[in-house]
Design an enzyme around this catalytic site. Structure first.
Site, PDB file in Angstrom:
ATOM      1  CG  ASP A  57      -2.147  -0.872   1.044  1.00  0.00           C
ATOM      2  OD1 ASP A  57      -2.440  -1.233  -0.112  1.00  0.00           O
ATOM      3  OD2 ASP A  57      -2.797  -1.205   2.045  1.00  0.00           O
ATOM      4  NE  ARG A  82      -1.284   1.755   4.193  1.00  0.00           N
ATOM      5  CZ  ARG A  82      -1.748   2.849   3.604  1.00  0.00           C
ATOM      6  NH1 ARG A  82      -3.024   3.159   3.712  1.00  0.00           N
ATOM      7  NH2 ARG A  82      -0.932   3.649   2.923  1.00  0.00           N
ATOM      8  NE  ARG A 132      -8.437   2.324   7.940  1.00  0.00           N
ATOM      9  CZ  ARG A 132      -7.761   2.158   6.809  1.00  0.00           C
ATOM     10  NH1 ARG A 132      -6.651   2.854   6.592  1.00  0.00           N
ATOM     11  NH2 ARG A 132      -8.179   1.322   5.885  1.00  0.00           N
ATOM     12  CG  HIS A 161      -8.229   7.600   5.085  1.00  0.00           C
ATOM     13  ND1 HIS A 161      -7.308   6.896   4.323  1.00  0.00           N
ATOM     14  CD2 HIS A 161      -7.872   7.365   6.381  1.00  0.00           C
ATOM     15  CE1 HIS A 161      -6.463   6.264   5.117  1.00  0.00           C
ATOM     16  NE2 HIS A 161      -6.791   6.535   6.363  1.00  0.00           N
ATOM     17  CB  CYS A 255      -5.066   7.556  -1.969  1.00  0.00           C
ATOM     18  SG  CYS A 255      -6.546   7.515  -0.944  1.00  0.00           S
TER      19      CYS A 255
END
Length: 262
Positions: A57, A82, A132, A161, A255
Site C-alpha cells: 500500500d 501498514r 482510522r 478517510h 491517496c
C-alpha cells in the site's frame, strides 16, 4: 509519490479491498505514471520515494505524513499491515533535509485524515476521525503543526478517510459528500462553506472526491463525470485521470499524492 511496484490486494482493511479480485500491476503502474506525468504537465514538481518490498500500500503516499510550513508530522497507522510504512516515510523526509520530523504518539493516517486548507501562514487543518485516525491525534496535530484543527467525524466505512469524502479545492471552497459525516460535522462544514460543491453518490462511489487541486486544476478520477462538470461550472479546470486499478486498494489521485508544503 511512490510507484506501485509492489502493489497488491493481499488483505482487506477497507470495503474497497477484495483479496480474491486479481490486480493488474502493469495497469496500476501505467495509471500511476499517467498521474505523475499529469502533475508534471501542470507545472508541479514530483519527488519520488522508493517502494519497499512487503508494503503493497505504499503507493498511497498521502497516508505517510502531513507537511505544513516545512514541519513533518509523521503517520502512525491503525492496521499492522501498514505500520512499517510510517518509518519509511519519516526516513525519507529526514534524508530529504527536513529538520523537524515528528513521530506521533497517536494514530493518524497522514493526509488521508488531515486535509490542509489555506496558505503557509493561515493554514487550517481539517481532521477526520471515525475509522482510522484517533481523535486525540487532532490536538497533537495542532500542537506539532502550529495550526488550528477542525475535527470532523465520518460515519460511512466506504469513506474511511477524510480525503475520500471531502476535497479541498481552494482556500475558500470544498467539495464533499454530506452523508459521509455526522450531523454535527455536516453543520460545521455547512457553516464554514455555505457554497460548497456537493458531490452526488455516483461520483463519490468512484472516489471522485479523492482529488488533488492546485486552486485551479482539479485532478480527479475519470469516472466522476458529473463532479467534473460541476467543477467546470464553478470555474475550475477538471483534469480526469484513470484510476480504476488503484481504486481496488481504496485509493484515487489524492491517496497517491502527498502534498509537501515548505
Amino acid at each position: 509519490m511512490c510507484a506501485p511496484v509492489h502493489f497488491a490486494v493481499e488483505y482487506a482493511i477497507n470495503p474497497w479491498m477484495k483479496p480474491g479480485v486479481p490486480v493488474d500491476r502493469d495497469l496500476a503502474m501505467a495509471q500511476w505514471d499517467a498521474l505523475r506525468r499529469t502533475y508534471l504537465d501542470l507545472g508541479h514538481r514530483v519527488d519520488l520515494r522508493d517502494p519497499v518490498p512487503g508494503l503493497p500500500d505504499m503507493v498511497y503516499a498521502a497516508n505517510g505524513a502531513t507537511v505544513v510550513g516545512g514541519v513533518v508530522l509523521g503517520a502512525r497507522f491503525r492496521h499492522r499491515e501498514r505500520a512499517a510504512e510510517a518509518v519509511a516515510h519519516r526516513e525519507w523526509f529526514r534524508a530529504a533535509g527536513f529538520t523537524r520530523v515528528v513521530e506521533p504518539e497517536f494514530v493518524n493516517e497522514g493526509e488521508g485524515d488531515l486535509l490542509v486548507l489555506g496558505g503557509r501562514a493561515g493554514a487550517v487543518v481539517f481532521a477526520g476521525t471515525g475509522f482510522r485516525t484517533d481523535p486525540r491525534a487532532h490536538a497533537e496535530a495542532a500542537a506539532v503543526l502550529g495550526r488550528p484543527v477542525v475535527s470532523l467525524e465520518l460515519v460511512d466505512p466506504c469513506y474511511y478517510h477524510l480525503d475520500t469524502a471531502m476535497a479541498v479545492l481552494d482556500e475558500d471552497t470544498i467539495a464533499w459528500l454530506p452523508e459521509a459525516f455526522t450531523a454535527e460535522s455536516q453543520a460545521v462544514l455547512r457553516e464554514r462553506f455555505p457554497g460548497a460543491l456537493v458531490a452526488g453518490p455516483a461520483d463519490a462511489a468512484v472516489l471522485g472526491l479523492n482529488a488533488v487541486s492546485d486552486g485551479r486544476h482539479v485532478v480527479l478520477p475519470a469516472e466522476a463525470t458529473q463532479l467534473a462538470a460541476e467543477l467546470a461550472a464553478r470555474g475550475f479546470v477538471p483534469v480526469p485521470v484513470e484510476m480504476s486499478e488503484l481504486r481496488k486498494g481504496g485509493g484515487g489521485p489524492k491517496c497517491c499524492t502527498l502534498e509537501v508544503r515548505p
